[in-house]
Write a protein that holds these residues in place. Structure first.
Motif, PDB file in Angstrom:
ATOM      1  N   VAL A  14       0.857  -1.193   0.000  1.00  9.10           N
ATOM      2  CA  VAL A  14       0.000   0.000   0.000  1.00  9.10           C
ATOM      3  C   VAL A  14       0.890   1.238   0.000  1.00  9.10           C
ATOM      4  N   ALA A  19      -3.772   6.100   0.809  1.00 11.37           N
ATOM      5  CA  ALA A  19      -4.320   6.126   2.163  1.00 11.37           C
ATOM      6  C   ALA A  19      -4.719   7.542   2.573  1.00 11.37           C
ATOM      7  N   ILE A  24      -5.441   4.815   6.440  1.00 12.90           N
ATOM      8  CA  ILE A  24      -6.385   3.791   5.971  1.00 12.90           C
ATOM      9  C   ILE A  24      -6.582   3.943   4.463  1.00 12.90           C
ATOM     10  N   VAL A  25      -6.576   2.822   3.747  1.00  9.95           N
ATOM     11  CA  VAL A  25      -6.731   2.837   2.291  1.00  9.95           C
ATOM     12  C   VAL A  25      -8.122   3.336   1.902  1.00  9.95           C
ATOM     13  N   HIS A  74      -3.910  -0.674   5.559  1.00 11.41           N
ATOM     14  CA  HIS A  74      -3.239   0.557   5.973  1.00 11.41           C
ATOM     15  C   HIS A  74      -1.970   0.788   5.161  1.00 11.41           C
ATOM     16  N   PHE A  75      -1.546   2.051   5.186  1.00  6.83           N
ATOM     17  CA  PHE A  75      -0.316   2.447   4.509  1.00  6.83           C
ATOM     18  C   PHE A  75       0.827   1.506   4.868  1.00  6.83           C
TER      19      PHE A  75
END
Length: 145
Positions: A14, A19, A24-25, A74-75
């Motif tokens: 990610v 994000a 959070i994506v 998540h990132f």
């Protein structure tokens, strides 16, 4: 849906741009992840997409997408995008997608493509050579891309 239901997966990390400020994506990026997984599935199957000729002379168009979110990514996490063809019809195919973080299922999805004439976009039969490639690939040992 279990990871073992799939013969193919592709890992990706990610990126920051995917994000929000909490890391959070954004939900729309999961469709991009599914698309990357499908592209790598085609490549692993020996049916890589060519922008001028389609998939070895064929052309597929996405006509339906469905994603169900179970838990956020998540990132900087590594995600595994699992892909399989769940149904291969006369002129369409349905991909099943599972996006995992380790053993946790984050997103399930479905993407339907129709095989169609490039100009008219009218459905045409999926070529026998493509069907054979799918059968061979889906019965071979699992692969990671």
């Amino acid at each position: 849906m279990q990871r073992s239901d799939f013969r193919f997966s592709h890992s990706l990390r990610v990126r920051w741009a995917e994000a929000d400020l909490q890391g959070i994506v954004f939900n729309g990026h999961y469709l991009t992840y599914a698309d990357v997984g499908i592209t790598e599935y085609f490549r692993a199957m020996g049916q890589a997409y060519d922008a001028e000729t389609g998939v070895k002379g064929a052309d597929f168009f996405a006509v339906r997408t469905l994603l169900e979110y179970k838990s956020p990514a998540h990132f900087d996490e590594i995600l595994d995008v699992h892909v399989r063809i769940a149904r291969l019809g006369n002129s369409s195919m349905q991909f099943e997608i599972g996006i995992y973080r380790e053993d946790e299922l984050l997103v399930t999805g479905e993407v339907v493509y129709v095989h169609a004439d490039q100009q008219s976009r009218r459905p045409t039969p999926v070529p026998d050579s493509f069907r054979a490639a799918v059968r061979q690939f889906e019965t071979s040992p699992p692969q990671e891309g």
